[in-house]
Design an enzyme around this catalytic site. Structure first.
Site, PDB file in Angstrom:
ATOM      1  CG  ASP A  40      -1.946  -1.044   1.198  1.00  8.72           C
ATOM      2  OD1 ASP A  40      -2.005  -1.754   0.177  1.00  8.72           O
ATOM      3  OD2 ASP A  40      -2.709  -1.172   2.189  1.00  8.72           O
ATOM      4  CE1 TYR A  43      -2.827   1.961  -6.606  1.00  6.97           C
ATOM      5  CE2 TYR A  43      -3.392   3.463  -4.815  1.00  6.97           C
ATOM      6  CZ  TYR A  43      -3.673   2.917  -6.055  1.00  6.97           C
ATOM      7  OH  TYR A  43      -4.785   3.322  -6.748  1.00  6.97           O
ATOM      8  CG  ASP A  44      -0.768   5.156  -0.086  1.00  7.27           C
ATOM      9  OD1 ASP A  44      -1.706   4.927  -0.879  1.00  7.27           O
ATOM     10  OD2 ASP A  44      -0.793   4.862   1.120  1.00  7.27           O
ATOM     11  CB  SER A  89     -36.299  -7.947 -16.557  1.00  8.45           C
ATOM     12  OG  SER A  89     -37.540  -7.871 -17.174  1.00  8.45           O
ATOM     13  CG  LEU A  90     -32.702 -12.398 -17.313  1.00  2.00           C
ATOM     14  CD1 LEU A  90     -31.689 -13.008 -16.365  1.00  2.00           C
ATOM     15  CD2 LEU A  90     -32.412 -12.839 -18.744  1.00  2.00           C
ATOM     16  CD  GLU A 119     -23.197 -15.119 -17.492  1.00  2.00           C
ATOM     17  OE1 GLU A 119     -23.797 -14.174 -16.935  1.00  2.00           O
ATOM     18  OE2 GLU A 119     -22.809 -15.077 -18.664  1.00  2.00           O
ATOM     19  CG  ASP A 123     -30.649 -10.422  -4.736  1.00  2.00           C
ATOM     20  OD1 ASP A 123     -31.203  -9.604  -5.503  1.00  2.00           O
ATOM     21  OD2 ASP A 123     -31.138 -10.786  -3.660  1.00  2.00           O
ATOM     22  NE  ARG A 142     -33.723  -3.770 -15.921  1.00  2.00           N
ATOM     23  CZ  ARG A 142     -35.046  -3.644 -15.889  1.00  2.00           C
ATOM     24  NH1 ARG A 142     -35.608  -2.853 -14.983  1.00  2.00           N
ATOM     25  NH2 ARG A 142     -35.815  -4.279 -16.752  1.00  2.00           N
ATOM     26  CD  GLU A 179     -27.333  -7.433 -11.064  1.00  2.00           C
ATOM     27  OE1 GLU A 179     -27.359  -7.215 -12.299  1.00  2.00           O
ATOM     28  OE2 GLU A 179     -28.350  -7.503 -10.353  1.00  2.00           O
ATOM     29  CE1 TYR A 231     -26.070  -8.698 -16.679  1.00  2.00           C
ATOM     30  CE2 TYR A 231     -25.050  -9.149 -14.556  1.00  2.00           C
ATOM     31  CZ  TYR A 231     -26.041  -8.535 -15.302  1.00  2.00           C
ATOM     32  OH  TYR A 231     -26.977  -7.759 -14.693  1.00  2.00           O
ATOM     33  CE  LYS A 296     -26.455 -14.200 -19.211  1.00  2.00           C
ATOM     34  NZ  LYS A 296     -25.514 -13.133 -18.901  1.00  2.00           N
ATOM     35  CB  CYS A 412     -37.340 -12.378  35.335  1.00  2.00           C
ATOM     36  SG  CYS A 412     -36.480 -13.851  34.768  1.00  2.00           S
ATOM     37  CB  CYS A 430     -33.631 -11.218  34.822  1.00  2.00           C
ATOM     38  SG  CYS A 430     -33.675 -11.997  36.436  1.00  2.00           S
TER      39      CYS A 430
HETATM   40  S1  IVH Z   1     -28.217 -11.258 -18.267  1.00  2.00           S
HETATM   41  C1  IVH Z   1     -31.227  -8.953 -21.202  1.00  2.00           C
HETATM   42  N1  IVH Z   1     -26.801 -12.262 -16.343  1.00  2.00           N
HETATM   43  O1  IVH Z   1     -31.055 -10.102 -13.334  1.00  2.00           O
HETATM   44  C2  IVH Z   1     -30.996  -9.220 -19.801  1.00  2.00           C
HETATM   45  N2  IVH Z   1     -28.551 -10.774 -15.754  1.00  2.00           N
HETATM   46  O2  IVH Z   1     -34.207 -10.126 -13.977  1.00  2.00           O
HETATM   47  C3  IVH Z   1     -29.593  -9.646 -19.625  1.00  2.00           C
HETATM   48  N3  IVH Z   1     -28.711 -10.337 -13.343  1.00  2.00           N
HETATM   49  O3  IVH Z   1     -31.818  -7.194 -15.065  1.00  2.00           O
HETATM   50  C4  IVH Z   1     -29.374  -9.998 -18.261  1.00  2.00           C
HETATM   51  N4  IVH Z   1     -27.024 -11.631 -12.743  1.00  2.00           N
HETATM   52  O4  IVH Z   1     -29.822  -7.092 -13.460  1.00  2.00           O
HETATM   53  C5  IVH Z   1     -27.836 -11.458 -16.646  1.00  2.00           C
HETATM   54  N5  IVH Z   1     -25.405 -13.245 -14.781  1.00  2.00           N
HETATM   55  C6  IVH Z   1     -26.429 -12.428 -15.069  1.00  2.00           C
HETATM   56  C7  IVH Z   1     -27.149 -11.718 -14.083  1.00  2.00           C
HETATM   57  C8  IVH Z   1     -28.211 -10.901 -14.459  1.00  2.00           C
HETATM   58  C9  IVH Z   1     -27.969 -10.795 -12.311  1.00  2.00           C
HETATM   59  C10 IVH Z   1     -29.850  -9.410 -13.188  1.00  2.00           C
HETATM   60  C11 IVH Z   1     -29.878  -8.299 -14.183  1.00  2.00           C
HETATM   61  C12 IVH Z   1     -31.230  -8.415 -14.858  1.00  2.00           C
HETATM   62  C13 IVH Z   1     -31.998  -9.229 -13.899  1.00  2.00           C
HETATM   63  C14 IVH Z   1     -33.040 -10.012 -14.639  1.00  2.00           C
END
Ligand code: IVH
Length: 670
Positions: A40, A43-44, A89-90, A119, A123, A142, A179, A231, A296, A412, A430
């Protein structure tokens, strides 16, 4: 005359550029690869040198310089950014059948020639970064998928995010999607700091991360270390798109964008299930939260062919793990008394299955928490079961009209004496030290593995001993005989003899174990060890005044007062005296100073000792055992199948020794 000047300018510019490059490389090694090459301090030094040169030469300013991560005044509000490509979204799947159906729909349109890529579904908070020729242009949330907030200044404070990409060939314009998340350990660190400053703790990493990204003051954001995995991409111009999803992630990684190494390519659907199940089994091992897997289509050409509906792509689907949270009804609240008299409220729930396990109880910690959550009997509450911890109540979902408020009890629940809230604290207590519930808990603690290790003396035996008037104080344990014990439920001669032996053996435990076993408030294992190093026996500690105790390194005024209060109580003094009278010494294990100040870390399995025994050896020779390797570690003891600590030790040049070397150092005898 002009020429040397121009040369000089060129040199300065080059030096600035080189320093920026060097610092970027170290940021990448530290934050993305977790494999730093320099200290460190070094680096500093580099950082300060760059800062100075930039100050002296403002003509070479660059908004993506490593020195510009935190800058400017807090914002009034965020600008809005329109995503070039929408952030979709998925769709979700929950079981094999759902995945099979999705796979059939996919195969109607494409061949899945490069298989599926799987993958973890993080969350966290979806973000989009725009890079122009490899330089970060802006970052956005988003939002509603079409437009989000411009959070560039906040994102720039996070060193996992490269401001300039590594390598030479990049798209002329690209939106990378990923994410942002907070690790569980970082949340713990942030909360510890907040509680110290009298603020309330954040309850979950996702909301904390989302809230942090929306703070208007980047200097506060900079104090929290978030992580990210990328991703996917939105816009991609001026460079050929790779052929597959996996190759794209490799490219991201080469460019210095963090990607999750937990990813798998599966040609057959059967392997897809296996991977999903594996990820679900391993979810609690991660230092971040995942709520599913994302499957995917690997070929990016096929992804394009499949396209998307208005809401979600056809080429990907989420497989959601079994919920760790469920909603159920809080039927009642029970109050239990701990060994220090603290009254803890426990919620009794309408049994509910969470992640395959039936839950009927959850902890509410204390009454401040009850008030904060606003829970009443009859409420529908959200319950979470995480890892192997006790389930907890996250909040109230619905309140029926007839729900009744939960108040702390006046008396108690065990001995009915009056209870009092700790002045300035959160706990109700207590105060009757002879309270049956407290005494039973004290016996259990005294006998526990980290303390006197009296095997065969668990909760039910402790309760019986108390109820049958055989043990009203821990000192009574030493007066028990075999005939007494045979009167207990399910006790035969052998079991009684074993327990008597275990109680007698406990007289040979170390002073540190004994002090811990006494259950003095605020004295954990570590502090008990420090005290045992300073005092030859418990008698000399018993009469030490507060001022003397405070002189000991690591003992503050609160701990000192706690020790004083404990030994000022005539009942406690009598307990100790009686135990000593029974023949226990607790001073036999003299702390040597052969290993004084030496720090040890253990990794892998030892043949001769378990970890506790190995630690005792080090402790009794005056050394310290720590859990992680750093440059101040003196020895790493490597047993069988050592873990990552060994690698770390090698990287840091810490001395690694075998179990045999260790035995030589600490000596064979006890
Ligand atoms: S692919 C077109 N890969 O999950 C959507 N999404 O409900 C491409 N998320 O909005 C998303 N991990 O924020 C993808 N490995 C991952 C992910 C991921 C978390 C989230 C992402 C998306 C939501 C879908």
């Amino acid at each position: 005359m002009n020429k040397p000047m121009a040369m000089n300018q060129k040199n300065v510019r080059e030096e600035i550029e080189n320093l920026r490059k060097e610092i970027r490389r170290h940021d990448y090694l530290y934050y993305v690869k977790s494999a730093p090459e320099i200290s460190d301090r070094k680096y500093d030094e580099l950082y300060r040198k760059l800062q100075k040169l930039e100050e002296e030469n403002p003509q070479f300013a660059d908004q993506n310089s490593p020195t510009r991560r935190v800058s400017g005044e807090p914002l009034k509000e965020f600008d809005t950014v329109r995503h070039t490509e929408p952030m979709l979204s998925l769709d979700n799947t929950y079981n094999r059948q759902d995945i099979e159906e999705w796979d059939k729909r996919v195969r109607k349109r494409v061949n899945v020639s490069d298989g599926y890529e799987i993958e973890e579904k993080i969350d966290g908070v979806g973000i989009s970064l725009a890079y122009i020729n490899g330089r970060l242009d802006y970052a956005a949330t988003r939002g509603n998928g079409i437009q989000g907030d411009d959070i560039t200044r906040n994102i720039k404070t996070q060193k996992v995010i490269p401001l300039v990409l590594r390598g030479r060939k990049h798209p002329s314009f690209m939106e990378v999607r990923g994410e942002m998340f907070m690790t569980l350990s970082e949340l713990k660190r942030v909360n510890k700091d907040r509680v110290k400053r009298g603020k309330s703790a954040f309850s979950n990493p996702r909301n904390t991360c989302a809230g942090t990204l929306k703070l208007l003051d980047p200097s506060v954001v900079a104090q929290r270390k978030m992580k990210a995995f990328f991703y996917s991409c939105g816009a991609w111009e001026g460079l050929e798109l790779p052929e597959t999803q996996s190759r794209m992630l490799e490219l991201f990684s080469e460019w210095g964008l963090p990607v999750n190494e937990e990813r798998y390519v599966c040609p057959a659907l059967k392997d897809v299930f296996d991977v999903c199940e594996k990820l679900e089994r391993e979810r609690d091992k991660r230092d971040y939260e995942i709520d599913g897997a994302v499957i995917k289509v690997n070929s990016l050409g096929e992804q394009r062919q499949l396209g998307a509906t208005v809401k979600s792509p056809r080429w990907a689907v989420a497989y959601k793990f079994k919920a760790k949270k469920e909603v159920t009804v809080l039927k009642d609240i029970e109050f239990s008394v701990g060994r220090t008299g603290v009254i803890t409220p426990t919620a009794h729930l309408e049994p509910v299955k969470i992640g395959g396990v039936v839950i009927s109880k959850a902890t509410l910690h204390n009454f401040d928490q009850v008030r904060k959550l606003g829970v009443s009997r009859g409420d529908s509450v959200e319950v979470e079961r995480g890892g192997d911890v006790i389930p907890k109540i996250l909040g109230v979902i619905k309140k029926p009209e007839n729900s009744t408020l939960v108040e702390p009890p006046q008396n108690c629940p065990s001995c009915e004496s009056a209870i009092r809230k700790d002045p300035g604290g959160v706990y109700y207590r207590c105060l009757n030290s002879r309270c049956p519930a407290q005494v039973v808990q004290k016996i259990i603690h005294y006998a526990s593995v980290g303390a006197m290790d009296i095997q065969g003396l668990g909760e039910s035996v402790a309760e019986q001993l108390y109820e049958k008037n055989m043990v009203k104080d821990i000192s009574d344990l030493y007066a028990l005989d075999k005939d007494d014990l045979e009167k207990l439920e399910l006790f035969g001669e052998k079991r009684a003899r074993n327990l008597i032996d275990a109680i007698q053996m406990s007289k040979r435990k170390s002073l540190a174990d004994f002090l811990f076993g006494l259950g003095i408030p605020n004295i954990g294992k570590h502090t008990a060890g420090i005290l045992a190093e300073k005092y030859p026996d418990v008698r000399s500690l018993m009469d030490t005044p507060c001022e003397e105790l405070e002189k000991i390194n690591e003992i503050g005024p609160v701990v000192a007062q706690s020790i004083r209060d404990f030994f000022s109580d005539p009942g406690n003094r009598k307990t100790v005296t009686e135990i000593l009278k029974s023949g226990a010494g607790f001073s036999g294990v003299k702390v040597g100073n052969k290993l004084k100040g030496k720090r040890f870390v253990f990794t892998g399995a030892l043949k001769k000792y378990n970890r506790r025994e190995a630690k005792e050896r080090v402790d009794s020779a005056g050394g310290r055992v720590t859990s992680s390797v750093s440059s101040s570690t003196d020895f790493v003891v490597a047993g069988e199948s050592p873990g990552s600590k060994l690698k770390k030790a090698r990287e840091l040049g810490v001395r690694v020794i075998s179990e045999e070397d260790f035995t030589d150092i600490v000596g064979e005898g006890a």
